[in-house]
Design an enzyme around this catalytic site. Structure first.
Site, PDB file in Angstrom:
ATOM      1  N   HIS A 156      27.241   8.836   1.485  1.00 21.13           N
ATOM      2  CA  HIS A 156      27.877   9.544   2.363  1.00 21.13           C
ATOM      3  C   HIS A 156      28.889   8.470   3.133  1.00 21.13           C
ATOM      4  CE1 HIS A 156      25.587  12.626   3.427  1.00 21.13           C
ATOM      5  NE2 HIS A 156      24.905  11.599   2.822  1.00 21.13           N
ATOM      6  N   ASP A 364      36.126   4.475   6.651  1.00 19.68           N
ATOM      7  CA  ASP A 364      34.944   5.191   6.983  1.00 19.68           C
ATOM      8  C   ASP A 364      35.263   6.679   5.738  1.00 19.68           C
ATOM      9  OD1 ASP A 364      32.994   7.035   8.113  1.00 19.68           O
ATOM     10  OD2 ASP A 364      34.379   7.131   9.897  1.00 19.68           O
TER      11      ASP A 364
HETATM   12  P1  ADP Z   1      29.070   8.480  11.445  1.00 16.72           P
HETATM   13  O1  ADP Z   1      28.237   9.874  10.236  1.00 16.72           O
HETATM   14  O2  ADP Z   1      29.777   7.693  10.838  1.00 16.72           O
HETATM   15  O3  ADP Z   1      28.235   8.400  12.638  1.00 16.72           O
HETATM   16  P2  ADP Z   1      31.001  11.098  11.651  1.00 16.72           P
HETATM   17  O4  ADP Z   1      31.870  11.235  11.986  1.00 16.72           O
HETATM   18  O5  ADP Z   1      31.026  11.692  10.200  1.00 16.72           O
HETATM   19  O6  ADP Z   1      30.564   9.593  11.496  1.00 16.72           O
HETATM   20  O7  ADP Z   1      29.229  11.806  12.258  1.00 16.72           O
HETATM   21  C1  ADP Z   1      29.404  11.623  13.073  1.00 16.72           C
HETATM   22  C2  ADP Z   1      28.526  12.600  14.099  1.00 16.72           C
HETATM   23  O8  ADP Z   1      27.463  11.962  14.872  1.00 16.72           O
HETATM   24  C3  ADP Z   1      28.933  13.562  14.284  1.00 16.72           C
HETATM   25  O9  ADP Z   1      28.436  15.090  13.692  1.00 16.72           O
HETATM   26  C4  ADP Z   1      29.512  13.583  15.905  1.00 16.72           C
HETATM   27  O10 ADP Z   1      29.323  14.978  16.225  1.00 16.72           O
HETATM   28  C5  ADP Z   1      28.388  13.274  15.945  1.00 16.72           C
HETATM   29  N1  ADP Z   1      27.570  12.369  17.961  1.00 16.72           N
HETATM   30  C6  ADP Z   1      28.957  11.054  17.415  1.00 16.72           C
HETATM   31  N2  ADP Z   1      28.618  11.321  19.095  1.00 16.72           N
HETATM   32  C7  ADP Z   1      28.030  11.551  19.290  1.00 16.72           C
HETATM   33  C8  ADP Z   1      27.132  12.124  20.662  1.00 16.72           C
HETATM   34  N3  ADP Z   1      28.068  11.296  21.597  1.00 16.72           N
HETATM   35  N4  ADP Z   1      26.314  13.356  20.974  1.00 16.72           N
HETATM   36  C9  ADP Z   1      26.023  14.013  20.239  1.00 16.72           C
HETATM   37  N5  ADP Z   1      26.938  13.852  19.041  1.00 16.72           N
HETATM   38  C10 ADP Z   1      27.411  13.127  18.568  1.00 16.72           C
HETATM   39  O1  F6P Z   2      26.822   8.639   7.912  1.00 17.66           O
HETATM   40  C1  F6P Z   2      26.740   7.220   8.228  1.00 17.66           C
HETATM   41  C2  F6P Z   2      26.120   6.605   8.467  1.00 17.66           C
HETATM   42  O2  F6P Z   2      25.543   5.811   8.364  1.00 17.66           O
HETATM   43  C3  F6P Z   2      23.757   7.626   8.253  1.00 17.66           C
HETATM   44  O3  F6P Z   2      24.032   7.144   6.697  1.00 17.66           O
HETATM   45  C4  F6P Z   2      23.291   7.566   9.506  1.00 17.66           C
HETATM   46  O4  F6P Z   2      22.578   7.961   8.997  1.00 17.66           O
HETATM   47  C5  F6P Z   2      23.770   7.292   9.840  1.00 17.66           C
HETATM   48  O5  F6P Z   2      24.940   7.259   9.479  1.00 17.66           O
HETATM   49  C6  F6P Z   2      23.985   6.608  11.803  1.00 17.66           C
HETATM   50  O6  F6P Z   2      23.360   5.398  11.175  1.00 17.66           O
HETATM   51  P1  F6P Z   2      21.871   5.187  11.540  1.00 17.66           P
HETATM   52  O7  F6P Z   2      21.157   6.504  10.870  1.00 17.66           O
HETATM   53  O8  F6P Z   2      21.708   4.010  11.203  1.00 17.66           O
HETATM   54  O9  F6P Z   2      21.557   5.012  12.896  1.00 17.66           O
END
Ligand code: ADP
Ligand code: F6P
Length: 459
Positions: A156, A364
């Site tokens: 990912h 990212d």
């Molecule tokens: P990462 O996997 O690095 O966290 P992404 O942008 O790919 O980044 O995914 C983040 C996911 O978490 C998204 O689906 C987003 O809507 C969700 N998310 C992030 N912050 C919040 C929050 N405060 N409340 C609910 N969902 C959240």
């Molecule tokens: O999408 C990237 C990612 O690192 C996932 O592998 C992971 O589950 C998520 O972000 C949130 O991080 P964590 O699992 O360490 O809370």
């Protein structure tokens, strides 16, 4: 359809979905709800021992099998090697990389333990799909335990380029371990190329083809599968969230000002300090926007045991205070910054109310928030996405305003352009991006990967 077993460290257990679980949990939850299967991984808890059989749970579509981590595994596999070594490596932050042999050994042992606990669940499971940097060595451990099923792996996060990868002491061993899988999926073509470069560096006896590696009498395919979102789900949630209590309160509180929104786990890869500073440049160099805009940044705390995450939190507090000290008025605050989470519906509602989605990670794998922002927009009056060129999503969402997050002036210019963009241009850009999101949604992602895995196995 073949029975599917998905394995990941983080599992989005029904009824327990947290606000900061990230893209993996969001994406897999949607993909599995539709296709069904078994989801194996960590239950999110730390226990004294972890050798008991997995706890089982089912809903209509998905069977969950989860196990705890021991304190040592939590500290050394999850916090240590995965998040203090692999995470900074994959996000090209070598200054933050910290390697400890003992943590690496615990990482390998935890991968082996997951393999052992998964074995008894595999009887009718021909397709095994492993996810993310926590489990790079799981495939190799499953093979050593005699598993012959097709094994797929999806990363990912970004795959580091070979010259960066070399900083990881066991890089050769881990690249070889990945070759135990039959199919390796990455977010973008750049990540595939970086991996193939790593194979050239680390496994000179392997034959590297355009999208495959031949090694030890086996052929491992290496393909891009950009993860998508469930467009209709996001649009529906956004509509409900917008007209719900919190959506109404946010809208009323804006008193007609334009909203710029950011939603990210509080992680140094998300570029939040640079984002706040770029917003400061907008207010500095385009004074007409002062009092007319609000930046709302939601950044739920994540991985709080990792010291670098605490530093970034303190840095952000300081910049936020500085922005207010410099630009706030007695009846206007330029920034609203919160580290608590919200239910998904509320977040999607908030996204739909914003004129600008500001998504500027320094690096990212994909960034699902960028895609969710677009899908949450109302068709008649859509907002504009200002998107980092260093997010995987920029390879697909070409009609966003693409900016380099290291160039604060460019980000500020992007904001100014987005805030002044006429509705016709906003609609055109939004429609083009929606087409991409619909063509390559989360169901397409899961289907394409599973199909490629089954096809490679002759299933
Ligand atoms: P990462 O996997 O690095 O966290 P992404 O942008 O790919 O980044 O995914 C983040 C996911 O978490 C998204 O689906 C987003 O809507 C969700 N998310 C992030 N912050 C919040 C929050 N405060 N409340 C609910 N969902 C959240
Ligand atoms: O999408 C990237 C990612 O690192 C996932 O592998 C992971 O589950 C998520 O972000 C949130 O991080 P964590 O699992 O360490 O809370």
């Amino acid at each position: 359809m073949n029975r599917l077993v998905v394995v990941s460290n983080r599992v989005a257990l029904p009824g327990k979905r947290g606000s900061a679980e990230g893209g993996l949990a969001t994406g897999l939850a949607r993909a599995l709800e539709e296709r069904g299967g078994l989801w194996f991984g960590w239950n999110g808890r730390v226990a004294e021992t972890a050798d008991s059989p997995p706890a089982l749970l089912s809903n209509e579509a998905v069977n969950y099998a989860t196990v705890p981590l021991t304190r040592r595994e939590y500290d050394e596999y999850y916090v240590g090697f995965a998040n203090r070594c692999l995470w900074p490596l994959c996000h090209s932050r070598l200054n933050l990389l910290r390697f400890k042999r003992r943590e690496y050994q615990t990482y390998l042992n935890t991968n082996a333990r997951f393999a052992q606990q998964l074995l008894p669940l595999l009887s009718d499971a021909p397709l095994i799909w492993v996810h993310d940097y926590h489990l790079l060595a799981l495939g190799e451990r499953l093979r050593q335990a005699g598993v012959r099923s097709p094994l797929g792996f999806f990363l990912h996060v970004p795959f580091p380029c070979p010259c960066t990868l070399r900083a990881l002491p066991p890089h050769r061993e881990l690249v070889r371990a990945l070759l135990a899988y039959d199919l390796l999926g990455f977010q973008t073509i750049f990540d595939c190329d970086a991996f193939l470069g790593a194979v050239r560096l680390c496994v000179p006896e392997a034959r590297v083809e355009e999208r495959a590696v031949s090694y030890g009498g086996r052929r491992v395919r290496v393909l891009p599968f950009p993860i998508g979102i469930d467009v209709d789900e996001v649009a529906q949630l956004a509509e409900r969230g917008r007209s719900g209590l919190h959506g109404k309160r946010l809208e009323a509180s804006l008193t007609g000002r334009q909203l710029i929104i950011g939603v990210d786990r509080l992680d140094y890869s998300k570029g939040l300090p640079d984002r706040f500073r770029a917003y400061g440049q907008l207010l500095e160099h385009w004074p007409a926007f002062r009092r007319q805009v609000v930046l709302f940044q939601i950044a739920p705390l994540s991985r709080t045991e990792v010291p670098e995450y605490d530093s970034i939190r303190r840095e952000l507090n300081a910049i936020a205070g500085d922005l207010h000290g410099r630009y706030a008025d007695y009846d206007w605050l330029p920034l609203r910054y919160m580290t608590r989470g919200f239910p998904r519906r509320t977040i999607m509602g908030f996204l739909s109310l914003a004129r600008v989605g500001l998504v500027t990670p320094l690096r990212d794998g994909m960034n699902l928030v960028a895609k969710e922002f677009v899908a949450a927009q109302p068709a008649h009056d859509p907002g504009v996405l200002v998107l980092s060129s260093l997010a995987g999503a920029a390879q697909e969402l070409k009609d966003a305003l693409i900016v380099n997050p290291y160039d604060g002036e460019q980000v500020a210019e992007g904001l100014a352009q987005a805030l002044s963009m006429p509705v016709e241009e906003r609609r055109e850009r939004w429609s083009a991006m929606m087409k991409v999101l619909r063509d390559y949604d989360i169901h397409h992602w899961a289907q394409a990967f599973v199909h490629a895995l089954a096809e490679g196995a002759g299933a």
